[in-house]
Design a protein around this motif. Structure first.
Motif, mmCIF file in Angstrom:
data_model
loop_
_atom_site.group_PDB
_atom_site.id
_atom_site.type_symbol
_atom_site.label_atom_id
_atom_site.label_comp_id
_atom_site.label_asym_id
_atom_site.label_seq_id
_atom_site.Cartn_x
_atom_site.Cartn_y
_atom_site.Cartn_z
ATOM 1 N N GLY A 10 -2.618 -4.627 -4.766
ATOM 2 C CA GLY A 10 -1.605 -5.022 -3.535
ATOM 3 C C GLY A 10 -1.037 -3.578 -2.884
ATOM 4 O O GLY A 10 -0.477 -3.087 -3.843
ATOM 5 N N HIS A 11 -1.094 -3.145 -2.254
ATOM 6 C CA HIS A 11 -0.964 -2.685 -1.109
ATOM 7 C C HIS A 11 -0.687 -0.620 -1.167
ATOM 8 O O HIS A 11 -1.871 -0.601 -2.179
ATOM 9 N N GLY A 12 0.211 0.435 -1.203
ATOM 10 C CA GLY A 12 -0.205 1.797 -2.229
ATOM 11 C C GLY A 12 0.287 2.611 -1.109
ATOM 12 O O GLY A 12 -0.335 2.312 0.217
ATOM 13 N N VAL A 24 9.008 -0.709 -8.451
ATOM 14 C CA VAL A 24 7.935 -0.619 -7.198
ATOM 15 C C VAL A 24 6.852 -1.055 -7.611
ATOM 16 O O VAL A 24 6.108 -1.449 -8.459
ATOM 17 N N GLU A 25 6.510 -2.059 -6.530
ATOM 18 C CA GLU A 25 5.471 -3.282 -6.322
ATOM 19 C C GLU A 25 4.368 -2.247 -6.284
ATOM 20 O O GLU A 25 3.350 -2.714 -7.338
ATOM 21 N N LYS A 26 3.788 -1.246 -5.445
ATOM 22 C CA LYS A 26 2.593 -0.601 -5.288
ATOM 23 C C LYS A 26 1.888 -0.200 -6.882
ATOM 24 O O LYS A 26 0.959 -0.314 -6.870
ATOM 25 N N ILE A 77 -4.047 -8.920 -6.817
ATOM 26 C CA ILE A 77 -3.001 -8.246 -7.214
ATOM 27 C C ILE A 77 -1.241 -7.963 -6.640
ATOM 28 O O ILE A 77 -1.178 -7.407 -6.303
ATOM 29 N N HIS A 78 -0.037 -8.646 -6.852
ATOM 30 C CA HIS A 78 0.701 -9.114 -6.099
ATOM 31 C C HIS A 78 2.121 -8.637 -7.125
ATOM 32 O O HIS A 78 1.831 -9.674 -8.104
ATOM 33 N N HIS A 79 3.504 -8.368 -6.952
ATOM 34 C CA HIS A 79 4.298 -8.568 -7.484
ATOM 35 C C HIS A 79 5.731 -9.433 -6.075
ATOM 36 O O HIS A 79 5.376 -8.200 -5.417
ATOM 37 N N ASN A 80 5.995 -10.080 -6.836
ATOM 38 C CA ASN A 80 6.763 -11.009 -5.217
ATOM 39 C C ASN A 80 8.828 -10.214 -5.552
ATOM 40 O O ASN A 80 8.572 -9.642 -6.085
#
Ligand SMILES: [Zn+2]
Length: 259
Positions: A10-12, A24-26, A77-80
């Protein structure tokens, strides 16, 4: 026929996702996803990645990548963030295989990732007719979104705040997918375990190590690299670095005994 799974970190790029201090989630998503890919490939599953670098991708493009490659499954795939304390696995309103895969992934998260609670659910738009999340709605195959933990919860983030943990998390997600696909998973062994390895202490010990490793038909590595590699070996043959190895000649004499 081999299964084809799309893994979507996810993200980027300009979209960092959730950010809390150094978390940092990405980046966490990518670390986890790359490890997930490696584990799936180890079992012969074909993997299509939406990204392997830190770049921005729209949600539409992520879905298109999965659809155009004819993937059998899609896992994002993510982190919340937002102050919760749990993992989450989201599946589509079609349920079916997506729901079954969600169960398997959630189980790995609880048993082997140490996530205390994993919420499995579907989320619909206000109309109640379509899935809320674009990557679930626009993909043509069973899809899950995995939220590993909350980055802004000091306790929850502990399962993902080191690279080694993120690699493990990716591996566990892969094992959930593999089990869903009916592929037998080797939980403990695998690429991180070798039967035998020759470790040499300093550069002066390299030559002795080469000879011993050839004789034993096993890999060799510098001792200090081995310690940080995460590799495990059933048997270690040590060259140099022992107190009786006063110099490289003594090292070679000791090594000769191993031939
Ligand atoms: Zn996210």
């Amino acid at each position: 026929m081999a299964y084809k799974v799309c893994i979507d970190p996810g993200h980027g790029g300009s979209d960092s996702g959730a950010v809390t201090g150094k978390h940092v989630e990405k980046t966490y998503n990518l670390d986890t996803a790359l490890s997930c890919r490696d584990e799936l490939q180890r079992y012969g599953v074909k993997v299509v990645m939406t990204r392997t670098t830190d770049k921005f991708l729209s949600l539409e493009i992520r879905c298109e990548i999965a659809n155009q490659n004819g993937c059998d499954y899609f896992v994002s795939i993510h982190h919340n963030s937002g102050g919760g304390d749990r993992g989450e696995v989201i599946y589509s309103k079609a349920e079916g295989k997506g729901l079954q895969m969600a169960h398997k992934i959630a189980k790995e998260m609880k048993v082997d990732m140490g996530q205390t609670e994993v919420k499995e659910y579907k989320r619909l738009n206000k109309s109640g007719k379509t899935d809320y999340y674009a990557v679930i709605r626009r993909t043509n195959m069973p899809a899950n979104i995995v939220e590993i933990c909350f980055l802004d919860n000091k306790k929850d983030v502990e399962i993902a705040d080191t690279l080694a943990e993120r690699k493990r998390n990716g591996k566990e997600i892969a094992q959930g997918i593999l089990k869903h696909l009916g592929i037998k998973v080797d939980e403990k062994g695998g690429e991180d375990m070798v039967d035998k390895i020759v470790l040499y202490h300093g550069d002066a010990d390299v030559f002795a190590a080469i000879v011993v490793a050839q004789k034993h038909k096993c890999p060799m590595m510098k001792e200090s690299d081995f310690k940080i590699s995460g590799l495990k070996a059933k048997e270690v043959v040590q060259i140099g670095g022992k107190s009786e190895d006063a110099n490289r000649f003594q090292t070679f004499k000791n090594a000769a005994k191993l031939l």
